[in-house]
Design a protein around this motif. Structure first.
Motif, mmCIF file in Angstrom:
data_model
loop_
_atom_site.group_PDB
_atom_site.id
_atom_site.type_symbol
_atom_site.label_atom_id
_atom_site.label_comp_id
_atom_site.label_asym_id
_atom_site.label_seq_id
_atom_site.Cartn_x
_atom_site.Cartn_y
_atom_site.Cartn_z
ATOM 1 N N TYR A 534 0.850 -1.203 0.000
ATOM 2 C CA TYR A 534 0.000 0.000 0.000
ATOM 3 C C TYR A 534 0.879 1.244 0.000
ATOM 4 O O TYR A 534 1.746 1.409 0.857
ATOM 5 C CB TYR A 534 -0.911 -0.033 1.221
ATOM 6 N N VAL A 535 0.630 2.126 -0.963
ATOM 7 C CA VAL A 535 1.318 3.419 -1.059
ATOM 8 C C VAL A 535 0.251 4.505 -1.041
ATOM 9 O O VAL A 535 -0.521 4.637 -2.005
ATOM 10 C CB VAL A 535 2.155 3.528 -2.350
ATOM 11 N N ARG A 537 -1.664 8.174 -1.270
ATOM 12 C CA ARG A 537 -1.564 9.313 -2.185
ATOM 13 C C ARG A 537 -1.405 10.620 -1.413
ATOM 14 O O ARG A 537 -1.820 10.740 -0.262
ATOM 15 C CB ARG A 537 -2.812 9.388 -3.072
ATOM 16 N N PRO A 556 0.241 8.960 -5.944
ATOM 17 C CA PRO A 556 0.933 8.153 -4.942
ATOM 18 C C PRO A 556 2.264 8.772 -4.554
ATOM 19 O O PRO A 556 2.945 9.396 -5.372
ATOM 20 C CB PRO A 556 1.122 6.805 -5.646
ATOM 21 N N VAL A 560 4.730 4.049 -8.521
ATOM 22 C CA VAL A 560 4.095 2.730 -8.503
ATOM 23 C C VAL A 560 4.763 1.792 -9.505
ATOM 24 O O VAL A 560 4.976 0.604 -9.219
ATOM 25 C CB VAL A 560 2.586 2.864 -8.783
ATOM 26 N N THR A 572 -3.500 1.789 -3.644
ATOM 27 C CA THR A 572 -3.374 3.156 -3.161
ATOM 28 C C THR A 572 -4.747 3.676 -2.778
ATOM 29 O O THR A 572 -5.744 2.926 -2.790
ATOM 30 C CB THR A 572 -2.690 4.050 -4.208
ATOM 31 N N ASP A 573 -4.841 4.934 -2.437
ATOM 32 C CA ASP A 573 -6.081 5.515 -1.951
ATOM 33 C C ASP A 573 -7.050 5.807 -3.100
ATOM 34 O O ASP A 573 -6.647 5.978 -4.252
ATOM 35 C CB ASP A 573 -5.794 6.834 -1.213
#
Length: 785
Positions: A534-535, A537, A556, A560, A572-573
């Motif tokens: 998970y990265v 933003r 992000p 990615v 990601t978000d």
């Protein structure tokens, strides 16, 4: 074949033209091993002749239609060629590559017309588009103002740079006449090889990419700095660039400063060592004793240090035009410069320097370009080229001004400013393509000589500077070989070995500050193939021009695509949009299947060094630059109520530039929001998912806002996301060490003095580690050595 007596006494030279060039080997009874050969080369736009001399004699080149002839001599049993650049059939001292650059430059300086001397003193404004080729504007200043130093600010595009460079060199070659001797163009560049985001950098993947200067300093290895310099100097020459407007060796003794990323840090001894290695690497070539075909001139900057701007403000603008020395530490700021005076040139600073009482350290309350005391101190040690920084002969107070950095000389005319700059001991003026004010300065100087006010006439003074400037043409061999073979340039720039060396330096420069329970651990290339990462933003606010009109895109916090090279999936978000489609928030994803959280953050962004950060032009308010993400109100006991610096007002009092009680303005507070959103999502998942904070640093940062909730903290200075990802996944052991201390708090930071290094109280983490200069962790603990 005809012969001509030369200035070397009894030696004779053969003059070769036309088909005689192709027959030289047969004519002398030799072979390519003991006689020079020629070939025609084209880049599709410019055609030129390449002359390959035998042995270690230099390669020559000249335009196919230039009318340049060759002179030949037998040297050591071999027939070698020289260019007869003034078509007089004689091998003049300045045409003889066996003579020293200094002797050649002095000889040629004595032959140039006054207009040429004046043109040599100009460093032209930035050229941003080599792909456009030679333009009418460029032809105008090259021909009419005799400009021969051109700042290439364009992309790293080999084809565009090579064809433009060749076209420009052919044009100036065509301008040479019997009374206007040939002078090639010295293309110059600001740094263009940093892997990560940088204040000065050029787009394009045609060069190797390295850490910023701070990142090179984090390796603590002068060998890496030297390798960087020798590598990029070869690439610069492949683009036609013969002078690097670097290294920047100011001491970053106030880490709020917006150009900290370009320095080697706050330690004077380390900076001096790195500066010396960088200069030597630029000004040497592998396999050659001294200057060679891969050498470039180094331009160390900015004498004698821009680092201690009050409040960290930047002297490109009026808001930051003062450097303050409350600790009386000016001599330390000269240390790195005095250790690197083998450099071909030195650029001076913008700042007005003042002591703890707010009075100038030297007699002049001006920027360095006009400060006789500062330049006299440099000239006592240095006989190379001294150059002003850009636009110092213009002022923001001039009628119709679009900008200028002539601090302290607002009352002078532009002609008088050029005259004043030359009187301090400078040789060149940065950011001007117009020879007229330099010629006016010549007349002003001569008038003073005629009146007995100066002891040297204008012609002597101008030729003195010309001799220094011409050394920068002769040292890298521009008089011999100004043209570029496009195929050779393509093979050199961005070659696999150079790219690999730069990337290895990036990896080695990454600093690990925290690693709870071995979160970052050694792993093989396949270890993460099935993992989900998970990265979060983030985004950047528009600070109303404080970012120089450039707002980084929302997205992000880490690349990615780089991460997907190693892991199974990246999540990601989800962005929350308003009615106009603008991002107003984020929702974290479901972390049920997530194995690792990587939070990419940047140093707190106050703005850029081209904007008046620290001062609100609309309200007149002064406000603090900050090293933390959340708003910082400067009301602590160590904040100055009255600034050290300030303009002298008409009534004789001094302006107060204190930011006491004001609040910071940070463009990327959303980076900390992203971190906190990720930590909250991990907590909501009920799972023990490690959180690794990856800081892309341009300045030190107060870690208190994110350290405690991070399982590991990594810091990269000007490195690529790809390198940061590899270190975070354990594919390369971190080896870097902090080049600057990370402060305990903004309040603690306010207690430090702008001109003193190493006086900031460092942050101490939960493990008891102090984040001072030189600290860094490896897998086994603290990195030493």
């Amino acid at each position: 074949m005809t012969t001509a007596r030369t200035r070397r006494g009894t030696t004779t030279a053969a003059v070769l033209t036309g088909t005689a060039l192709l027959a030289v080997a047969a004519c002398t009874g030799g072979t390519p091993e003991d006689a020079f050969t020629t070939r025609e080369v084209t880049d599709g736009r410019t055609t030129f002749v390449v002359v390959t001399n035998p042995g270690d004699a230099p390669v020559l080149s000249y335009g196919a239609g230039s009318g340049v002839e060759l002179l030949s001599e037998r040297v050591g049993g071999r027939t070698v060629a020289f260019k007869d650049m003034n078509a007089n059939g004689t091998l003049d001292t300045w045409e003889d590559w066996r003579e020293s650059p200094a002797d050649r430059a002095a000889a040629l300086a004595g032959e140039l017309a006054t207009e040429q001397l004046a043109g040599l003193m100009l460093y032209g404004t930035q050229e941003h588009s080599p792909a456009d080729g030679l333009t009418a504007h460029q032809e105008q200043y090259l021909a009419e103002s005799h400009v021969r130093s051109v700042l290439n600010a364009g992309p790293n595009d080999v084809d565009a740079n090579v064809t433009w460079s060749n076209e420009v060199q052919a044009f100036v070659e065509s301008l040479a006449t019997a009374d206007r001797p040939y002078v090639p163009v010295n293309f110059t560049s600001d740094p263009r090889s940093t892997a990560g985001a940088a204040g000065y950098n050029s787009p394009g993947d045609d060069l190797s990419r390295w850490p910023s200067n701070l990142g090179l300093a984090a390796t603590r290895d002068v060998g890496t700095v030297h390798e960087f310099a020798t590598t990029i100097s070869a690439e610069y020459r492949a683009l036609g660039i013969a002078t690097a407007m670097s290294p920047q060796i100011d001491l970053a003794t106030d880490p709020r400063w917006l150009r900290t990323e370009g320095t080697f840090g706050e330690d004077a001894e380390l900076t001096a060592a790195f500066a010396a290695a960088n200069v030597d690497g630029f000004q040497s070539s592998p396999g050659v004793d001294g200057w060679g075909p891969e050498s470039i001139n180094a331009m160390i900057k900015h004498w004698a240090g821009e680092g201690p701007g009050e409040g960290g403000r930047e002297p490109h603008t009026d808001a930051g035009k003062y450097a303050v020395y409350p600790g009386g530490n000016f001599a330390t700021h000269t240390q790195a410069f005095l250790g690197a005076l083998d450099s071909a040139s030195v650029m001076t600073s913008y700042s007005i320097v003042v002591g703890p009482d707010g009075e100038p350290l030297f007699a002049d309350r001006t920027g360095a370009a006009y400060d006789t005391g500062r330049i006299a101190q440099l000239r006592a040690e240095y006989d190379g080229v001294v150059i002003t920084d850009w636009n110092v002969t213009r002022s923001i107070s001039d009628a119709g001004s679009t900008g200028g950095t002539g601090w302290g000389v607002e009352d002078l005319t532009e002609d008088e400013r050029h005259d004043a700059v030359l009187r301090t001991g400078h040789d060149m003026v940065g950011g001007n393509n117009d020879v007229a004010p330099v010629l006016a300065a010549y007349d002003l100087w001569q008038a003073d000589y005629d009146a007995g006010r100066v002891g040297v006439d204008a012609d002597t003074r101008f030729r003195e500077s010309a001799a220094r400037i011409l050394r920068m043409m002769f040292q890298p061999g521009l008089y011999e070989n100004p043209y570029l073979d496009l195929d050779e340039s393509r093979a050199i720039a961005g070659s696999a070995d150079k790219v690999a060396a730069g990337y290895e330096a990036q990896l080695d420069s990454v600093v690990m500050l925290k690693n709870s329970d071995g979160t970052v651990a050694p792993a093989d290339a396949d270890a993460w193939r099935g993992a989900t990462v998970y990265v979060p933003r983030t985004s950047t606010l528009d600070l109303g021009g404080k970012l120089g009109g450039v707002v980084p895109p929302e997205g992000p916090g880490l690349d990615v695509a780089a991460l997907e090279q190693h892991v199974g999936a990246v999540v990601t978000d989800e962005a929350v949009l308003d009615a106009d489609g603008r991002v107003v928030g984020y929702t974290a994803p479901d972390l049920t299947d997530v194995d690792l959280v990587l939070v990419g953050m940047r140093s707190p962004v106050n703005g850029t060094h081209f904007s008046p950060v620290g001062h609100d032009d609309a309200t007149g308010e002064w406000y603090p630059l900050s090293l933390q993400y959340r708003p910082y109100t400067a009301d602590g006991e160590h904040v100055r109520r009255v600034s050290i610096s300030g303009d002298v007002l008409p009534d004789g009092t001094r302006e107060n530039r204190s930011y006491y009680g004001a609040t910071s303005r940070i463009a990327n507070e959303a980076d900390l929001d992203a971190f906190e959103r990720a930590v909250a999502a991990v907590g909501a998942s009920g799972r023990d998912i490690p959180v690794v904070t990856v800081l892309k640093a341009t300045n030190p940062t107060v870690p208190a806002e994110f350290e405690a909730a991070s399982d590991a903290v990594l810091v990269g200075f000007g490195v690529s996301d790809a390198a940061l990802v590899e270190v975070a996944l354990g594919l390369h052991e971190p080896q870097g060490r902090l080049p600057m201390a990370f402060p305990a708090s903004m309040d603690a930071f306010e207690a430090q003095l702008e001109d003193v290094g190493g006086d900031t109280e460092p942050y101490v983490d939960a493990a008891g580690n102090a984040y001072g200069i030189g600290f860094g962790l490896g897998y086994g603990g603290v990195v030493t050595g």
